[in-house]
Design a protein around this motif. Structure first.
Motif, mmCIF file in Angstrom:
data_model
loop_
_atom_site.group_PDB
_atom_site.id
_atom_site.type_symbol
_atom_site.label_atom_id
_atom_site.label_comp_id
_atom_site.label_asym_id
_atom_site.label_seq_id
_atom_site.Cartn_x
_atom_site.Cartn_y
_atom_site.Cartn_z
ATOM 1 N N ARG A 181 0.836 -1.194 0.000
ATOM 2 C CA ARG A 181 0.000 0.000 0.000
ATOM 3 C C ARG A 181 0.872 1.245 0.000
ATOM 4 O O ARG A 181 1.972 1.248 0.547
ATOM 5 N N LYS A 182 0.363 2.330 -0.612
ATOM 6 C CA LYS A 182 1.158 3.557 -0.731
ATOM 7 C C LYS A 182 1.431 4.194 0.617
ATOM 8 O O LYS A 182 2.510 4.713 0.862
ATOM 9 N N ALA A 183 0.443 4.211 1.481
ATOM 10 C CA ALA A 183 0.601 4.828 2.794
ATOM 11 C C ALA A 183 0.254 3.800 3.849
ATOM 12 O O ALA A 183 -0.756 3.117 3.749
ATOM 13 N N HIS A 184 1.093 3.696 4.849
ATOM 14 C CA HIS A 184 0.838 2.695 5.876
ATOM 15 C C HIS A 184 1.590 3.049 7.147
ATOM 16 O O HIS A 184 2.584 3.749 7.130
ATOM 17 N N GLY A 185 1.079 2.539 8.261
ATOM 18 C CA GLY A 185 1.747 2.729 9.528
ATOM 19 C C GLY A 185 2.234 1.419 10.116
ATOM 20 O O GLY A 185 2.731 1.380 11.220
ATOM 21 N N GLU A 186 2.067 0.342 9.371
ATOM 22 C CA GLU A 186 2.489 -0.962 9.845
ATOM 23 C C GLU A 186 3.927 -1.231 9.439
ATOM 24 O O GLU A 186 4.541 -0.476 8.694
ATOM 25 N N SER A 187 4.500 -2.327 9.936
ATOM 26 C CA SER A 187 5.814 -2.737 9.491
ATOM 27 C C SER A 187 5.740 -3.137 8.023
ATOM 28 O O SER A 187 4.663 -3.379 7.471
ATOM 29 N N SER A 188 6.900 -3.235 7.385
ATOM 30 C CA SER A 188 6.935 -3.414 5.932
ATOM 31 C C SER A 188 6.170 -4.641 5.463
ATOM 32 O O SER A 188 5.402 -4.583 4.511
ATOM 33 N N ARG A 275 3.403 0.088 23.097
ATOM 34 C CA ARG A 275 2.308 -0.505 22.322
ATOM 35 C C ARG A 275 0.973 0.063 22.765
ATOM 36 O O ARG A 275 0.105 0.401 21.953
ATOM 37 N N SER A 276 0.795 0.190 24.064
ATOM 38 C CA SER A 276 -0.455 0.744 24.588
ATOM 39 C C SER A 276 -0.595 2.224 24.248
ATOM 40 O O SER A 276 -1.673 2.682 23.870
ATOM 41 N N THR A 277 0.510 2.961 24.319
ATOM 42 C CA THR A 277 0.466 4.404 24.068
ATOM 43 C C THR A 277 0.110 4.716 22.619
ATOM 44 O O THR A 277 -0.691 5.615 22.340
ATOM 45 N N VAL A 278 0.709 3.987 21.680
ATOM 46 C CA VAL A 278 0.498 4.299 20.255
ATOM 47 C C VAL A 278 -0.636 3.489 19.653
ATOM 48 O O VAL A 278 -0.960 3.661 18.471
ATOM 49 N N ALA A 279 -1.231 2.577 20.439
ATOM 50 C CA ALA A 279 -2.382 1.784 19.991
ATOM 51 C C ALA A 279 -2.082 1.035 18.701
ATOM 52 O O ALA A 279 -2.758 1.171 17.692
ATOM 53 N N ALA A 280 -1.009 0.240 18.725
ATOM 54 C CA ALA A 280 -0.627 -0.564 17.558
ATOM 55 C C ALA A 280 -0.277 -1.966 18.019
ATOM 56 O O ALA A 280 -0.082 -2.221 19.221
ATOM 57 N N ARG A 281 -0.219 -2.885 17.048
ATOM 58 C CA ARG A 281 0.127 -4.270 17.360
ATOM 59 C C ARG A 281 1.556 -4.346 17.890
ATOM 60 O O ARG A 281 2.445 -3.610 17.454
ATOM 61 N N LYS A 282 1.787 -5.262 18.829
ATOM 62 C CA LYS A 282 3.102 -5.381 19.462
ATOM 63 C C LYS A 282 4.190 -5.654 18.436
ATOM 64 O O LYS A 282 5.286 -5.066 18.503
ATOM 65 N N GLN A 283 3.928 -6.535 17.452
ATOM 66 C CA GLN A 283 4.947 -6.860 16.455
ATOM 67 C C GLN A 283 5.271 -5.659 15.582
ATOM 68 O O GLN A 283 6.426 -5.422 15.226
ATOM 69 N N SER A 284 4.239 -4.868 15.239
ATOM 70 C CA SER A 284 4.475 -3.663 14.440
ATOM 71 C C SER A 284 5.344 -2.668 15.198
ATOM 72 O O SER A 284 6.252 -2.055 14.621
ATOM 73 N N VAL A 285 5.064 -2.509 16.496
ATOM 74 C CA VAL A 285 5.859 -1.594 17.309
ATOM 75 C C VAL A 285 7.302 -2.084 17.406
ATOM 76 O O VAL A 285 8.252 -1.307 17.258
ATOM 77 N N ALA A 286 7.487 -3.389 17.637
ATOM 78 C CA ALA A 286 8.839 -3.936 17.745
ATOM 79 C C ALA A 286 9.612 -3.769 16.439
ATOM 80 O O ALA A 286 10.788 -3.376 16.446
ATOM 81 N N ASP A 287 8.972 -4.066 15.306
ATOM 82 C CA ASP A 287 9.641 -3.917 14.005
ATOM 83 C C ASP A 287 10.023 -2.465 13.751
ATOM 84 O O ASP A 287 11.124 -2.173 13.258
ATOM 85 N N THR A 288 9.118 -1.548 14.075
ATOM 86 C CA THR A 288 9.380 -0.133 13.817
ATOM 87 C C THR A 288 10.475 0.397 14.733
ATOM 88 O O THR A 288 11.312 1.208 14.318
ATOM 89 N N LEU A 289 10.522 -0.056 15.975
ATOM 90 C CA LEU A 289 11.596 0.355 16.881
ATOM 91 C C LEU A 289 12.952 -0.119 16.380
ATOM 92 O O LEU A 289 13.948 0.627 16.459
#
Length: 310
Positions: A181-188, A275-289
């Motif tokens: 997708r062109k725009a996304h907030g998830e991990s790749s 994860r709780s603060t940004v309201a995202a899946r734990k794996q997505s947060v870990a990948d992005t960090l």
């Protein structure tokens, strides 16, 4: 009487010859691996696939850096490009990488259509693999290779199972080019268009994300550590992808990256708190960090994640 399933004790299985994966292209693609090159439209996915193809067919380092210990024949189907256009691109890459174009063992499938959801086409592909015995098969792009609903997990998983079966039957690595997708907030991997089966299927996956005039390449493997993300650009004369540097200090671009950096301005946070603060899946947060860490925006400390200060 019902026949029981075949089982074996783990200790009785033959030990692997080596603990580390055998590489087709070191750090980028495992030998015999299936996987995806993913990215939004116009993010040079096809160029990266050709870089892999030329490297494997020639034995020259991919992107001028990653060694090829398992060089061999390559088979390519480029559904969106005319064969002469592919020839020009491959010749340019050979010139850029110091490879001999005239003897390059890279073959093109020139059929007007190839459908991997059609049994007769799969059988023709199977026969071609048996004839040529390639080390690498590149199919570009998925959207032109079938007419299934890419959001239907049952239909997608059946197609991906067929491709893995071909990979195993002929010990061939398989690269499937697919859109994100062109725009996304998830991990790749989670940004790949359609079913999550695409992400789960890959043994080795490469993701491209455009940042202004540059491209961010991230790598993931099922059974090996990934290298740090790299910044690439498309260079001229001859046309090829070039590594600019490690992807340090790349500006955050996705909404999730921005939310994490904003949360960390208030001090170190542990993963569950973020994860709780940004309201995202734990794996997505870990990948992005991990991505932000590679870009030197954040650092992992004993009391959690924190912003890196110059």
């Amino acid at each position: 009487m019902t026949r029981p399933l075949t089982v074996v004790r783990a200790a009785d299985l033959a030990a692997p010859e080596q603990a580390t994966p055998a590489w087709l292209v070191e750090d980028l693609w495992a030998r015999g691996a299936v996987g995806v090159i993913g990215g939004a439209p116009k993010s040079c996915k096809s160029w990266l696939a050709l870089e892999l193809g030329v490297a494997v067919a020639s034995g020259r380092p991919c992107l001028g850096r990653f060694a090829v210990p398992a060089a061999g024949p390559v088979l390519l189907y480029a559904a969106e490009d005319a064969p002469l256009q592919v020839r020009q691109r491959v010749e340019a890459l050979c010139h850029a990488r110091g490879a001999a174009f005239q003897t390059l063992d890279l073959s093109l499938i020139t059929e007007p259509a190839l459908r991997i959801d059609r049994p007769e086409d799969v059988e023709r592909l199977r026969a071609t693999l048996a004839l040529l015995q390639p080390r690498l098969l590149i199919l570009d792009p998925y959207v032109r290779l079938q007419r299934a609903d890419e959001n239907n997990a049952t239909e997608v998983s059946a197609i991906l199972a067929t491709l893995r079966d071909l990979s195993r039957a002929f010990t061939v690595a398989l690269v499937l080019v697919h859109h994100a997708r062109k725009a996304h907030g998830e991990s790749s991997g989670q940004a790949l268009r359609g079913s999550s089966d695409f992400h789960a299927w890959g043994d080795s996956n490469l993701y491209l994300r455009r940042r202004a005039q540059e491209l961010l390449l991230t790598v993931e493997h099922r059974a090996a550590a990934a290298p740090r993300p790299l910044t690439l650009s498309l260079a001229d004369d001859p046309l090829r992808l070039e590594i600019r540097d490690a992807a340090s200090h790349a500006p955050p671009s996705s909404p999730l990256e921005q939310r994490l950096l904003a949360a960390l301005t208030r001090g170190p946070h542990r993963l569950d708190e973020l994860r709780s603060t940004v309201a995202a899946r734990k794996q997505s947060v870990a990948d992005t960090l991990r991505l932000l860490e590679a870009q030197e925006h954040v650092v992992r400390q004993a009391d959690g994640w924190a912003l890196r200060h110059a």
